[in-house]
Design an enzyme around this catalytic site. Structure first.
Site, PDB file in Angstrom:
ATOM      1  N   HIS A   1       0.825  -1.217   0.000  1.00  0.00           N
ATOM      2  CA  HIS A   1       0.000   0.000   0.000  1.00  0.00           C
ATOM      3  C   HIS A   1       0.862   1.272   0.000  1.00  0.00           C
ATOM      4  O   HIS A   1       0.515   2.273   0.619  1.00  0.00           O
ATOM      5  CB  HIS A   1      -0.946   0.017   1.208  1.00  0.00           C
ATOM      6  CG  HIS A   1      -1.927  -1.118   1.213  1.00  0.00           C
ATOM      7  ND1 HIS A   1      -3.079  -1.107   0.451  1.00  0.00           N
ATOM      8  CD2 HIS A   1      -1.917  -2.311   1.855  1.00  0.00           C
ATOM      9  CE1 HIS A   1      -3.740  -2.238   0.650  1.00  0.00           C
ATOM     10  NE2 HIS A   1      -3.059  -2.987   1.484  1.00  0.00           N
TER      11      HIS A   1
ATOM     12  N   ASN B   1     -10.322  -3.268   1.952  1.00  0.00           N
ATOM     13  CA  ASN B   1      -9.984  -3.144   0.538  1.00  0.00           C
ATOM     14  C   ASN B   1     -11.250  -2.849  -0.263  1.00  0.00           C
ATOM     15  O   ASN B   1     -12.347  -2.771   0.299  1.00  0.00           O
ATOM     16  CB  ASN B   1      -9.354  -4.450   0.020  1.00  0.00           C
ATOM     17  CG  ASN B   1      -7.933  -4.660   0.514  1.00  0.00           C
ATOM     18  OD1 ASN B   1      -7.137  -3.731   0.558  1.00  0.00           O
ATOM     19  ND2 ASN B   1      -7.624  -5.881   0.891  1.00  0.00           N
TER      20      ASN B   1
ATOM     21  N   TYR C   1       0.234  -4.643  11.436  1.00  0.00           N
ATOM     22  CA  TYR C   1       0.039  -3.271  10.988  1.00  0.00           C
ATOM     23  C   TYR C   1       0.666  -2.270  11.953  1.00  0.00           C
ATOM     24  O   TYR C   1       1.419  -1.382  11.548  1.00  0.00           O
ATOM     25  CB  TYR C   1      -1.451  -2.985  10.776  1.00  0.00           C
ATOM     26  CG  TYR C   1      -1.937  -3.414   9.420  1.00  0.00           C
ATOM     27  CD1 TYR C   1      -1.822  -4.743   9.013  1.00  0.00           C
ATOM     28  CD2 TYR C   1      -2.485  -2.508   8.527  1.00  0.00           C
ATOM     29  CE1 TYR C   1      -2.248  -5.155   7.763  1.00  0.00           C
ATOM     30  CE2 TYR C   1      -2.916  -2.909   7.274  1.00  0.00           C
ATOM     31  CZ  TYR C   1      -2.797  -4.224   6.897  1.00  0.00           C
ATOM     32  OH  TYR C   1      -3.206  -4.619   5.655  1.00  0.00           O
TER      33      TYR C   1
END
Length: 486
Positions: A56, A129, A339
């Site tokens: 990303h 997404n 993350y």
């Protein structure tokens, strides 16, 4: 005495006398190390880029708000969803997945759809997404999957053989591959695509009762996609096409919006549903669990500074608020760690304190120190817990709701291995023109694959989803469907 606001200054606030000429020993002499302004400029320039995201990396963002349009308080005690008409500020980052920071916007790739809600109970991140499913369902496979999407370590080129080798050996990817290779694989703009939480989450109400939930953001602009030819043309002429389109739309007051819906599943249904509801490669039928409206998201303000707001924005599915919990989804479980850990590495241990990430409510904890700690670092307050000095303590009513677990600690696969039914259902839902384009996209993407056995293995997966699907791909590649699966 203060410096005139129009005066150029150093980072320590002193006025700069000359910003065009370095200090040298005479007009032709070597540069002097005592030119601290020069040294500061060069040293800072060398450090202007934080490491780009591993995935990303290329993205665009915008500010906006979320407004509740339907009462869902029976399902969740989350304060920002507590009453119709309530508005919560938010920030959204859209992104491609596989490309680098300078890559083209209009490539065939899933799009990240990450939303940060600045609620009165802390930030809530919904990190999804533009597709309702994913390629894999266990986080242990994620590094290997992403390696196949990146550059070959020898040639430094994208490697279609690696991509299809991994997919053909990971049949759970078939549903997402079919979506990616369909018309939806290249959105016309970031405004003309849906968004999904993808994973299963858990909502808990004020009485402590829970339900499983899936999120669906439906674009109010309508879904539009690009043909491969147009996408390739735009990639060459304007690789920042999507970024530019989003910025210009908001700048001229054409604010993009999405309606948020959820699917609600009673907890007990998870044990009897025909697909594992925690498997992120599967969807829940909307006939079984209809969409329930929650609210509306509007993006109405562009960032003032891309780096400060878009590049330094950090999202994690573990950024939760009371009333919203996680599920046993194995891919989600891995993301809860990965993350935030990526942000600690990329931006720093105090990334949550940056203005774009900082909660709007007061933060009270015992975390101290670390790089870039730019507030008072807790001042002289007590710095440990438990303590006898009135420091902040836990509130038991905000514990995550308990749920039973059982079994033997082991490396265990999902119980359900039907990777074909939903991919076949998707294929059969497409019109003839859409099927033709899907097959053409797959054939074009698989032609460069070096090993025929990889192509044949993937053809078997298409055939098991739908015989016509596999046969048409095989014909396009000049191959035959292996006899053992007919």
């Amino acid at each position: 005495m203060t410096t005139n606001k129009n005066n150029l200054t150093t980072s320590w606030g002193a006025p700069v006398g000359d910003n065009q000429n370095s200090m040298t020993a005479g007009s032709r002499g070597p540069t002097l190390i005592q030119d601290v302004h020069l040294l500061e400029k060069l040293a800072h320039f060398n450090r202007e880029r934080v490491p780009e995201r591993v995935v990303h990396a290329k993205g665009a963002g915008a500010h906006g708000y979320f407004e509740v349009t339907n009462d869902v308080s029976a399902y969740t005690k989350a304060a920002f969803l507590s009453e119709v008409g309530k508005r919560t500020p938010l920030f959204v980052r859209f992104s491609t997945v596989a490309g680098e920071n300078g890559s083209a916007d209009t490539v065939r790739d899933p799009r990240g759809f990450a939303v940060k809600f600045y609620t009165e109970e802390g930030n809530y991140d919904l990190v999804g997404n533009n597709t309702p499913v994913f390629f894999i369902r266990d986080a242990i496979k994620f590094p290997d999957f992403i390696h196949t999407q990146k550059r070959d370590p020898r040639t430094h080129l994208k490697n279609p053989t690696a991509v299809w080798d991994f997919w053909s050996l990971s049949p759970e990817s078939l549903h997402q591959v079919s979506i990616l290779m369909s018309d939806r694989g290249i959105p016309a703009t970031l405004r003309h695509m849906h968004g999904f939480g993808s994973h299963t989450f858990k909502w808990v109400n004020a009485e402590g009762d829970g339900v499983w939930v899936k999120y669906h953001f439906k674009t109010e602009q309508g879904v539009k996609n690009l043909s491969p030819d147009v996408a390739a043309k735009l990639a060459g002429e304007n690789p920042d096409y999507h970024t530019e389109d989003l910025f210009n739309a908001i700048e001229k007051g054409d604010f993009p919006s999405w309606k948020l819906y959820v699917q609600i599943m009673p907890l007990e249904d998870a044990d009897t549903y025909r697909f594992d509801p925690f498997d992120v490669t599967k969807v829940w039928s909307q006939k079984d669990y209809p969409l329930i409206e929650v609210g509306r998201m509007v993006l109405d303000r562009n960032p003032e500074n891309y780096f400060a707001e878009v590049e330094q924005a950090t999202f994690s599915p573990g950024t939760l608020v009371p009333g919203i919990d996680v599920s046993p989804d194995k891919m989600l479980q891995g993301r809860l760690f990965a993350y935030s850990d990526a942000h600690r590495y990329r931006v720093g241990a105090n990334h949550q304190a940056l203005p774009i990430n900082r909660p709007r409510n007061e933060v009270n904890n015992y975390q101290r120190d670390g790089q870039m700690r730019f507030d008072d670092n807790g001042g002289r307050s007590v710095y440990y817990e438990p303590n006898s000095f009135g420091g902040p303590t836990e509130s038991h009513e905000n514990k995550q709701a308990a749920y039973p677990v059982s079994g033997v600690a082991d490396s265990v696969a999902y119980d359900h291995n039907d990777h074909y039914t939903q991919a076949g259902d998707l294929y059969r839902l497409l019109s003839e023109d859409e099927r033709t384009r899907l097959v053409a996209n797959i054939v074009e993407a698989m032609k460069p694959v070096e090993k025929e056995e990889i192509k044949l293995r993937q053809i078997q997966h298409f055939y098991k989803a739908d015989p016509e699907y596999g046969t048409r791909v095989a014909d396009g590649l000049g191959l035959s469907v292996p006899q053992q699966i007919k």
